[in-house]
Design a protein around this motif. Sequence first.
Motif, PDB file in Angstrom:
ATOM      1  N   PHE B 107       6.524   1.383   4.566  1.00 29.55           N
ATOM      2  CA  PHE B 107       7.052   2.073   3.383  1.00 29.55           C
ATOM      3  C   PHE B 107       7.924   3.240   3.848  1.00 29.55           C
ATOM      4  CE2 PHE B 107       4.399   5.899   3.506  1.00 29.55           C
ATOM      5  CZ  PHE B 107       3.377   5.491   4.359  1.00 29.55           C
ATOM      6  N   ASP B 108       8.929   3.553   3.034  1.00 24.46           N
ATOM      7  CA  ASP B 108       9.830   4.669   3.375  1.00 24.46           C
ATOM      8  C   ASP B 108       9.128   6.000   3.142  1.00 24.46           C
ATOM      9  OD1 ASP B 108      11.821   2.987   4.034  1.00 24.46           O
ATOM     10  OD2 ASP B 108      13.060   3.350   2.256  1.00 24.46           O
ATOM     11  N   GLU B 109       9.458   6.949   3.959  1.00 24.10           N
ATOM     12  CA  GLU B 109       8.943   8.308   3.779  1.00 24.10           C
ATOM     13  C   GLU B 109       9.251   8.778   2.349  1.00 24.10           C
ATOM     14  OE1 GLU B 109      10.878  11.194   6.229  1.00 24.10           O
ATOM     15  OE2 GLU B 109       9.156  12.545   6.172  1.00 24.10           O
ATOM     16  N   GLY B 110       8.275   9.267   1.642  1.00 26.18           N
ATOM     17  CA  GLY B 110       8.488   9.750   0.271  1.00 26.18           C
ATOM     18  C   GLY B 110       8.242   8.684  -0.785  1.00 26.18           C
ATOM     19  N   ASP B 111       8.128   7.423  -0.367  1.00 25.60           N
ATOM     20  CA  ASP B 111       7.890   6.349  -1.335  1.00 25.60           C
ATOM     21  C   ASP B 111       6.379   6.093  -1.456  1.00 25.60           C
ATOM     22  OD1 ASP B 111       7.989   4.268  -3.054  1.00 25.60           O
ATOM     23  OD2 ASP B 111       9.312   2.998  -1.840  1.00 25.60           O
ATOM     24  N   ASP B 112       5.709   7.057  -2.093  1.00 25.82           N
ATOM     25  CA  ASP B 112       4.251   6.965  -2.209  1.00 25.82           C
ATOM     26  C   ASP B 112       3.809   5.745  -3.010  1.00 25.82           C
ATOM     27  OD1 ASP B 112       4.453   9.366  -0.972  1.00 25.82           O
ATOM     28  OD2 ASP B 112       3.930  10.589  -2.727  1.00 25.82           O
ATOM     29  N   ASP B 113       4.643   5.367  -3.995  1.00 24.31           N
ATOM     30  CA  ASP B 113       4.257   4.226  -4.826  1.00 24.31           C
ATOM     31  C   ASP B 113       4.164   2.947  -3.993  1.00 24.31           C
ATOM     32  OD1 ASP B 113       4.212   5.926  -6.920  1.00 24.31           O
ATOM     33  OD2 ASP B 113       5.988   5.151  -7.943  1.00 24.31           O
ATOM     34  N   MET B 114       5.109   2.778  -3.055  1.00 25.02           N
ATOM     35  CA  MET B 114       5.087   1.567  -2.234  1.00 25.02           C
ATOM     36  C   MET B 114       3.848   1.565  -1.333  1.00 25.02           C
ATOM     37  SD  MET B 114       6.337  -1.315  -1.573  1.00 25.02           S
ATOM     38  CE  MET B 114       8.018  -1.602  -2.084  1.00 25.02           C
ATOM     39  N   LYS B 115       3.467   2.738  -0.852  1.00 23.97           N
ATOM     40  CA  LYS B 115       2.255   2.826  -0.037  1.00 23.97           C
ATOM     41  C   LYS B 115       1.031   2.480  -0.905  1.00 23.97           C
ATOM     42  CE  LYS B 115      -0.381   5.601   3.097  1.00 23.97           C
ATOM     43  NZ  LYS B 115      -1.167   6.805   3.112  1.00 23.97           N
ATOM     44  N   GLU B 116       1.044   3.012  -2.119  1.00 21.13           N
ATOM     45  CA  GLU B 116      -0.079   2.781  -3.028  1.00 21.13           C
ATOM     46  C   GLU B 116      -0.226   1.291  -3.376  1.00 21.13           C
ATOM     47  OE1 GLU B 116      -0.978   4.166  -7.396  1.00 21.13           O
ATOM     48  OE2 GLU B 116      -0.452   5.899  -6.160  1.00 21.13           O
ATOM     49  N   VAL B 117       0.905   0.628  -3.581  1.00 25.35           N
ATOM     50  CA  VAL B 117       0.851  -0.813  -3.861  1.00 25.35           C
ATOM     51  C   VAL B 117       0.195  -1.528  -2.679  1.00 25.35           C
ATOM     52  CG1 VAL B 117       2.226  -2.894  -4.247  1.00 25.35           C
ATOM     53  CG2 VAL B 117       2.906  -0.799  -5.332  1.00 25.35           C
ATOM     54  N   GLY B 118       0.557  -1.117  -1.478  1.00 25.89           N
ATOM     55  CA  GLY B 118      -0.046  -1.708  -0.282  1.00 25.89           C
ATOM     56  C   GLY B 118      -1.549  -1.466  -0.247  1.00 25.89           C
ATOM     57  N   GLU B 119      -1.944  -0.260  -0.625  1.00 18.73           N
ATOM     58  CA  GLU B 119      -3.385   0.056  -0.651  1.00 18.73           C
ATOM     59  C   GLU B 119      -4.115  -0.797  -1.686  1.00 18.73           C
ATOM     60  OE1 GLU B 119      -2.921   4.708   0.855  1.00 18.73           O
ATOM     61  OE2 GLU B 119      -3.081   4.279  -1.285  1.00 18.73           O
ATOM     62  N   ASP B 120      -3.449  -0.979  -2.837  1.00 19.89           N
ATOM     63  CA  ASP B 120      -4.039  -1.840  -3.881  1.00 19.89           C
ATOM     64  C   ASP B 120      -4.206  -3.271  -3.368  1.00 19.89           C
ATOM     65  OD1 ASP B 120      -4.214   0.124  -5.764  1.00 19.89           O
ATOM     66  OD2 ASP B 120      -2.427  -0.447  -6.886  1.00 19.89           O
ATOM     67  N   PHE B 121      -3.154  -3.762  -2.720  1.00 18.49           N
ATOM     68  CA  PHE B 121      -3.203  -5.130  -2.196  1.00 18.49           C
ATOM     69  C   PHE B 121      -4.314  -5.277  -1.156  1.00 18.49           C
ATOM     70  CE2 PHE B 121       1.511  -6.136  -3.206  1.00 18.49           C
ATOM     71  CZ  PHE B 121       1.155  -6.913  -4.286  1.00 18.49           C
ATOM     72  N   SER B 122      -4.404  -4.304  -0.273  1.00 18.42           N
ATOM     73  CA  SER B 122      -5.401  -4.330   0.790  1.00 18.42           C
ATOM     74  C   SER B 122      -6.813  -4.365   0.194  1.00 18.42           C
ATOM     75  CB  SER B 122      -5.204  -3.097   1.673  1.00 18.42           C
ATOM     76  OG  SER B 122      -6.294  -2.920   2.516  1.00 18.42           O
ATOM     77  N   ASP B 123      -6.984  -3.527  -0.823  1.00 17.88           N
ATOM     78  CA  ASP B 123      -8.237  -3.447  -1.548  1.00 17.88           C
ATOM     79  C   ASP B 123      -8.558  -4.786  -2.225  1.00 17.88           C
ATOM     80  OD1 ASP B 123     -10.273  -1.816  -2.426  1.00 17.88           O
ATOM     81  OD2 ASP B 123      -9.289  -1.442  -4.361  1.00 17.88           O
ATOM     82  N   MET B 124      -7.508  -5.361  -2.814  1.00 24.32           N
ATOM     83  CA  MET B 124      -7.680  -6.602  -3.566  1.00 24.32           C
ATOM     84  C   MET B 124      -8.206  -7.741  -2.692  1.00 24.32           C
ATOM     85  SD  MET B 124      -4.639  -8.284  -5.795  1.00 24.32           S
ATOM     86  CE  MET B 124      -4.202  -9.659  -4.752  1.00 24.32           C
ATOM     87  N   ILE B 125      -7.727  -7.805  -1.447  1.00 28.03           N
ATOM     88  CA  ILE B 125      -8.150  -8.931  -0.586  1.00 28.03           C
ATOM     89  C   ILE B 125      -9.201  -8.501   0.439  1.00 28.03           C
ATOM     90  CG2 ILE B 125      -6.001 -10.221  -0.881  1.00 28.03           C
ATOM     91  CD1 ILE B 125      -5.234  -9.309   2.004  1.00 28.03           C
ATOM     92  N   SER B 126      -9.623  -7.246   0.372  1.00 26.94           N
ATOM     93  CA  SER B 126     -10.621  -6.721   1.320  1.00 26.94           C
ATOM     94  C   SER B 126     -10.221  -6.950   2.772  1.00 26.94           C
ATOM     95  CB  SER B 126     -12.006  -7.335   1.073  1.00 26.94           C
ATOM     96  OG  SER B 126     -12.365  -7.215  -0.255  1.00 26.94           O
ATOM     97  N   VAL B 127      -8.948  -6.747   3.051  1.00 24.94           N
ATOM     98  CA  VAL B 127      -8.454  -6.831   4.437  1.00 24.94           C
ATOM     99  C   VAL B 127      -7.743  -5.503   4.723  1.00 24.94           C
ATOM    100  CG1 VAL B 127      -6.815  -7.986   5.994  1.00 24.94           C
ATOM    101  CG2 VAL B 127      -8.127  -9.343   4.352  1.00 24.94           C
ATOM    102  N   PRO B 128      -8.149  -4.785   5.777  1.00 24.79           N
ATOM    103  CA  PRO B 128      -7.455  -3.523   6.055  1.00 24.79           C
ATOM    104  C   PRO B 128      -6.013  -3.764   6.495  1.00 24.79           C
ATOM    105  CG  PRO B 128      -9.112  -3.991   7.742  1.00 24.79           C
ATOM    106  CD  PRO B 128      -9.226  -5.077   6.734  1.00 24.79           C
ATOM    107  N   PHE B 129      -5.091  -2.932   5.988  1.00 26.29           N
ATOM    108  CA  PHE B 129      -3.683  -3.009   6.396  1.00 26.29           C
ATOM    109  C   PHE B 129      -3.396  -1.876   7.377  1.00 26.29           C
ATOM    110  CE2 PHE B 129      -1.567  -4.916   2.280  1.00 26.29           C
ATOM    111  CZ  PHE B 129      -2.440  -5.979   2.337  1.00 26.29           C
ATOM    112  N   ASN B 130      -2.400  -2.077   8.204  1.00 28.72           N
ATOM    113  CA  ASN B 130      -1.865  -0.981   9.020  1.00 28.72           C
ATOM    114  C   ASN B 130      -0.632  -0.454   8.300  1.00 28.72           C
ATOM    115  OD1 ASN B 130      -3.496  -1.409  11.620  1.00 28.72           O
ATOM    116  ND2 ASN B 130      -2.736  -3.448  11.101  1.00 28.72           N
TER     117      ASN B 130
END
Lengths: 171, 136
Positions: B107-130
């Motif tokens: 995700f781009d610096e300052g694009d918190d929403d894109m990071k958050e979407v990644g966190e949601d996805f990671s949570d959804m599949i119970s697989v940790p993301f880097n």
Amino acid sequence: MKSYDVVINHKGFVSLDVIDDILHHLKTYLQSRQLDKKIKKRVYSLAVECVDNIYKHAELNKKNHKLIESYPPRFIVERIGDDYLIHTGNIILNKNVEIIVEKIKLLNNLNQKDIGVLYKESLSNAEISEKGGAGLGLIVMAKTTGQKIKFDFERINDKFSYFAMQLNIKK
Amino acid sequence: MKRIDISAADKSPQVIFDPENYLYEMKGNSRPENVRDFYYPIIDTLRKYFEKIVAENEILFFNRECFKFNFKLEYFNSASAKFISDILIIIKNSTEAKLNIKVYWYFDEGDDDMKEVGEDFSDMISVPFNFIMVKR
């Protein structure tokens, strides 16, 4: 008094070319302004969801030219100070009014955490329609704005209503 | 083995699936005009590839290296999100079958929403993301 801009003011038929023009114009505007990256991204992504939604009703519009003259599809983006407002309007079938009202009311009654949960559930369960819709648009709008979705319906005749919606993107 | 090599366009991302090099990568924007036509073949290829490894009991051989999924997306619409989540379900099923897979979410610096979407996805599949922040 807060400064004010009308960024986009589109009234009329929405085709894929029109969508490209609108989004290009919006992108250029957002790039030219000193804004938080987050706000730029939110305005842009919500605009995409809104014009996609209007486009999905384009078939309806093609078949009802006369109606369109009085009730044109509408897509407006305004800036008021640091906040942005997106207004949309389009004709929908009366039979779909209740479904949309229920959906928005449900979202407006949920807090951000619950909207997040609903989003994740809906992603797993979503079916993609022939028009490419996943039924996730409204949830994304509620999730991204963190604000209540304002909406209104005007009954046109036995078959159609005009659906107006307003999204508020606050800094 | 079927490879995927799709170039980026205005409305669709670059997609690379390179099994020989243990790599799947998506990069750019995603709001394709026909979202189903764009994503179905990709999902079908991925599903068949990973299911075959599990079905034919080639897990040990596969796990000699780590398969990398790179998501370098700048923007995607809600219909694309649905298909990205379908790709993530394939990852979930594969990791549950003990395949060695890592997910990198850029995700781009300052694009918190894109990071958050990644966190949601990671949570959804119970697989940790880097998570990798990109400075521009």
